[in-house]
Motif scaffolding. Structure first.
Motif, PDB file in Angstrom:
ATOM      1  N   ALA A   5       0.858  -1.159  -0.005  1.00  0.00           N
ATOM      2  CA  ALA A   5      -0.058  -0.040  -0.075  1.00  0.00           C
ATOM      3  C   ALA A   5       0.858   1.384   0.004  1.00  0.00           C
ATOM      4  O   ALA A   5       2.040   1.257   0.322  1.00  0.00           O
ATOM      5  CB  ALA A   5      -0.989   0.036   1.168  1.00  0.00           C
ATOM      6  N   SER A   6       0.496   2.274  -0.410  1.00  0.00           N
ATOM      7  CA  SER A   6       1.144   3.488  -0.407  1.00  0.00           C
ATOM      8  C   SER A   6       1.382   3.943   0.828  1.00  0.00           C
ATOM      9  O   SER A   6       2.341   4.936   1.111  1.00  0.00           O
ATOM     10  CB  SER A   6       0.327   4.662  -1.097  1.00  0.00           C
ATOM     11  OG  SER A   6      -1.037   4.949  -0.243  1.00  0.00           O
ATOM     12  N   TYR A   7       1.127   3.718   2.118  1.00  0.00           N
ATOM     13  CA  TYR A   7       1.215   4.094   3.160  1.00  0.00           C
ATOM     14  C   TYR A   7       2.014   2.917   4.148  1.00  0.00           C
ATOM     15  O   TYR A   7       2.603   3.200   5.360  1.00  0.00           O
ATOM     16  CB  TYR A   7      -0.055   4.293   4.282  1.00  0.00           C
ATOM     17  CG  TYR A   7      -1.255   3.141   3.860  1.00  0.00           C
ATOM     18  CD1 TYR A   7      -1.121   1.946   4.591  1.00  0.00           C
ATOM     19  CD2 TYR A   7      -2.115   3.428   3.375  1.00  0.00           C
ATOM     20  CE1 TYR A   7      -1.973   0.926   4.458  1.00  0.00           C
ATOM     21  CE2 TYR A   7      -3.265   2.654   3.054  1.00  0.00           C
ATOM     22  CZ  TYR A   7      -3.290   1.331   3.452  1.00  0.00           C
ATOM     23  OH  TYR A   7      -4.056   0.265   3.130  1.00  0.00           O
ATOM     24  N   ARG A 276      -8.288  -1.439   8.766  1.00  0.00           N
ATOM     25  CA  ARG A 276      -8.561  -0.853   7.351  1.00  0.00           C
ATOM     26  C   ARG A 276      -9.521   0.265   7.441  1.00  0.00           C
ATOM     27  O   ARG A 276      -9.727   1.245   6.586  1.00  0.00           O
ATOM     28  CB  ARG A 276      -9.262  -2.111   6.635  1.00  0.00           C
ATOM     29  CG  ARG A 276      -8.224  -3.230   6.137  1.00  0.00           C
ATOM     30  CD  ARG A 276      -9.020  -4.216   5.400  1.00  0.00           C
ATOM     31  NE  ARG A 276      -8.067  -5.322   5.080  1.00  0.00           N
ATOM     32  CZ  ARG A 276      -8.184  -6.605   4.502  1.00  0.00           C
ATOM     33  NH1 ARG A 276      -9.322  -7.153   4.968  1.00  0.00           N
ATOM     34  NH2 ARG A 276      -7.393  -7.630   4.047  1.00  0.00           N
ATOM     35  N   ILE A 279      -7.782   3.299   8.662  1.00  0.00           N
ATOM     36  CA  ILE A 279      -6.861   4.007   7.718  1.00  0.00           C
ATOM     37  C   ILE A 279      -7.623   4.662   6.469  1.00  0.00           C
ATOM     38  O   ILE A 279      -7.408   6.025   6.254  1.00  0.00           O
ATOM     39  CB  ILE A 279      -6.066   2.937   7.085  1.00  0.00           C
ATOM     40  CG1 ILE A 279      -5.275   2.391   7.915  1.00  0.00           C
ATOM     41  CG2 ILE A 279      -5.365   3.259   5.682  1.00  0.00           C
ATOM     42  CD1 ILE A 279      -4.316   0.850   7.377  1.00  0.00           C
ATOM     43  N   ALA A 280      -9.002   4.115   6.335  1.00  0.00           N
ATOM     44  CA  ALA A 280      -9.520   4.844   5.213  1.00  0.00           C
ATOM     45  C   ALA A 280     -10.332   6.165   5.820  1.00  0.00           C
ATOM     46  O   ALA A 280     -10.340   7.183   5.484  1.00  0.00           O
ATOM     47  CB  ALA A 280     -10.631   3.862   4.875  1.00  0.00           C
ATOM     48  N   GLY A 283      -8.155   9.173   6.189  1.00  0.00           N
ATOM     49  CA  GLY A 283      -7.448   9.716   4.966  1.00  0.00           C
ATOM     50  C   GLY A 283      -6.064   9.552   4.946  1.00  0.00           C
ATOM     51  O   GLY A 283      -5.390  10.351   4.202  1.00  0.00           O
ATOM     52  N   ILE A 284      -5.543   8.135   5.116  1.00  0.00           N
ATOM     53  CA  ILE A 284      -4.231   7.908   5.103  1.00  0.00           C
ATOM     54  C   ILE A 284      -3.767   7.685   3.835  1.00  0.00           C
ATOM     55  O   ILE A 284      -4.056   6.757   3.092  1.00  0.00           O
ATOM     56  CB  ILE A 284      -3.777   6.649   6.315  1.00  0.00           C
ATOM     57  CG1 ILE A 284      -4.249   7.202   7.492  1.00  0.00           C
ATOM     58  CG2 ILE A 284      -2.406   6.432   6.138  1.00  0.00           C
ATOM     59  CD1 ILE A 284      -3.565   8.348   8.048  1.00  0.00           C
ATOM     60  N   GLU A 285      -2.513   8.337   3.169  1.00  0.00           N
ATOM     61  CA  GLU A 285      -2.141   8.174   1.930  1.00  0.00           C
ATOM     62  C   GLU A 285      -0.895   7.620   1.942  1.00  0.00           C
ATOM     63  O   GLU A 285      -0.458   7.114   0.947  1.00  0.00           O
ATOM     64  CB  GLU A 285      -2.309   9.299   1.021  1.00  0.00           C
ATOM     65  CG  GLU A 285      -3.900   9.501   0.779  1.00  0.00           C
ATOM     66  CD  GLU A 285      -4.048  10.598  -0.101  1.00  0.00           C
ATOM     67  OE1 GLU A 285      -2.987  11.365  -0.610  1.00  0.00           O
ATOM     68  OE2 GLU A 285      -5.273  11.274  -0.482  1.00  0.00           O
ATOM     69  N   ASN A 286       0.054   8.127   2.812  1.00  0.00           N
ATOM     70  CA  ASN A 286       1.358   7.808   2.854  1.00  0.00           C
ATOM     71  C   ASN A 286       2.000   7.537   4.540  1.00  0.00           C
ATOM     72  O   ASN A 286       1.259   7.810   5.223  1.00  0.00           O
ATOM     73  CB  ASN A 286       2.310   8.815   2.297  1.00  0.00           C
ATOM     74  CG  ASN A 286       2.026  10.315   2.986  1.00  0.00           C
ATOM     75  OD1 ASN A 286       2.015  10.509   4.185  1.00  0.00           O
ATOM     76  ND2 ASN A 286       1.641  11.171   1.960  1.00  0.00           N
ATOM     77  N   ASP A 289       1.512  10.308   6.865  1.00  0.00           N
ATOM     78  CA  ASP A 289       0.182  10.527   7.329  1.00  0.00           C
ATOM     79  C   ASP A 289      -0.151   9.677   8.532  1.00  0.00           C
ATOM     80  O   ASP A 289      -0.638  10.103   9.432  1.00  0.00           O
ATOM     81  CB  ASP A 289      -0.752  10.337   6.110  1.00  0.00           C
ATOM     82  CG  ASP A 289      -0.820  11.295   4.822  1.00  0.00           C
ATOM     83  OD1 ASP A 289      -0.337  12.365   5.328  1.00  0.00           O
ATOM     84  OD2 ASP A 289      -1.562  10.765   4.267  1.00  0.00           O
ATOM     85  N   SER A 293      -1.019  11.233  12.413  1.00  0.00           N
ATOM     86  CA  SER A 293      -2.363  11.080  12.301  1.00  0.00           C
ATOM     87  C   SER A 293      -3.032  11.085  13.827  1.00  0.00           C
ATOM     88  O   SER A 293      -4.111  11.309  13.878  1.00  0.00           O
ATOM     89  CB  SER A 293      -2.565   9.429  12.088  1.00  0.00           C
ATOM     90  OG  SER A 293      -1.937   8.692  12.992  1.00  0.00           O
TER      91      SER A 293
END
Length: 394
Positions: A5-7, A276, A279-280, A283-286, A289, A293
């Protein structure tokens, strides 16, 4: 990294090691960390360090090594399900107990008391000391020279130590930050105020899952509790009733195993689903974040967390504070206390420890060397030293 994943933590974007090393054609930076930890002396010593019950009580109870391997397996499973870097999760899991003393938390309590006037003893900071200073097998440097991300995970897998202003938070709010945080050799500042990677958080919650399930198993083996004692206990009670209903006539150890495996599976599945969603929702993208958080993203659902707290309360009262365990804990505390006092007064310790203690510039530095030596002991070595120094047969 294509399937991550990107994060997730990216080994190709690591903040590096204190001492530069050449790249490996076959292993990522985090895989190399994992391998260095597994091949360390401190890791091997875990096989002879107590988990809950003292080492000499029985060969089938868990020790720090078996516990660590179980945590590592669970951390990898959750990291894979969440598309994280499994190797970083594994590295943090494998190293999370390297700072623990002989005789479980009994030894840690004693060292914390003995070092109270010098800043106390904290097993997370001690784990950092082990991997950055006390392991000394490499030709060019002390320590294992781990990546910034693994060191961050070891220190902060349970969350930040301070807020942004530097004020202690969490368990450190009452007594202040542990000593030694300003003496961690690392490539960049470890940023005590923010959260560690999701991989490190995964290792932390895997530790909780392992404790809960396996301490029940060991308590049943030790006859401290019976399976039916768990029928009304939060989290595990419904599972016990389900197993006893499905398999009323099988052997007790098989019933216990069915309870244990269901407890592990349901706990992990709850963590994955909750994480999950968290994270959604955040708004976790990387990975930055994740760090900023303001919350632990890898966690139980509210319902599971409340039940897990109830289970921990039961284990505390019925297992960890059981009179037979407490008697052995008291003996272990007395042993560690006398060993520490003897070494501090004489400074007679083998090899580099005695040399370092005698060369230490002040009382605090001497006491820290003694603590390093005692904390590194296995249970059998501590017992042997106690017999040698005090002729315990008297």
């Amino acid at each position: 990294m294509s399937d991550h994943a990107s994060y997730a933590a990216n080994p190709e974007q690591s903040r590096g090691r204190l001492f530069s090393t050449g790249s490996s054609p076959t292993r990522s930076a985090f895989q190399r960390d994992r391998d260095r930890i597994i091949h360390s002396t401190a890791f091997r010593r875990l096989q002879n360090k107590t988990q809950v019950f003292l080492h000499h009580e029985g060969r089938h109870f868990r020790n720090r090594l078996t516990h660590t391997l179980e945590v590592s397996q669970m951390a990898r499973s959750m990291a894979r399900a969440l598309s994280l870097d499994e190797d970083l999760a594994e590295a943090v899991a494998l190293s999370h107990d390297l700072g623990h003393t002989p005789f479980g938390h009994a030894g840690e309590r004693v060292l914390d008391e003995k070092l109270a006037r010098f800043g106390g003893f904290d097993h997370n900071v001690q784990a950092i000391r082990v991997v950055t200073r006390l392991e000394n097998r490499y030709a060019e440097h002390d320590g294992l020279n781990l990546t910034w991300e693994t060191l961050e995970g070891i220190l902060k897998h349970n969350g930040p130590l301070t807020d942004k202003s530097g004020k202690p938070v969490g368990k450190y709010r009452k007594d202040g930050l542990p000593v030694g945080l300003d003496d961690i050799p690392v490539s960049e500042d470890l940023q005590l105020w923010n959260y560690a990677s999701l991989e490190a958080q995964t290792a932390a919650i895997a530790d909780d899952v392992a404790y809960n399930s396996h301490d029940i198993d060991d308590a049943l083996r030790a006859n401290l509790i019976l399976l039916r004692d768990l029928e009304d206990v939060p989290l595990v009670g419904p599972i016990v009733n389900e197993v006893l209903s499905l398999y009323p006539d099988i052997a007790g150890d098989r019933q216990a195993h069915e309870v244990q495996r269901r407890l592990i599976t349901r706990s992990i599945e709850d963590v994955i689903a909750t994480t999950r969603s968290a994270i959604a929702g955040a708004g976790i993208e990387n990975i930055e974040d994740v760090r900023n958080s303001g919350q632990m993203l890898v966690r139980f659902s509210d319902e599971m967390a409340a039940a897990e707290k109830g289970l921990k309360g039961f284990l505390f009262e019925r297992v960890y504070r059981h009179k037979s365990v407490m008697q052995l804990v008291g003996e272990a505390e007395g042993m560690v206390a006398r060993l520490f006092d003897q070494y501090l007064s004489s400074l007679e310790m083998p090899g580099r420890w005695g040399i370092a203690a005698k060369a230490a510039p002040n009382d605090a530095a001497q006491a820290r060397v003694v603590a390093d030596f005692v904390a590194g002991m296995t249970d059998p070595y501590a017992i042997d030293e106690y017999v040698r120094l005090f002729d315990a047969r008297q």
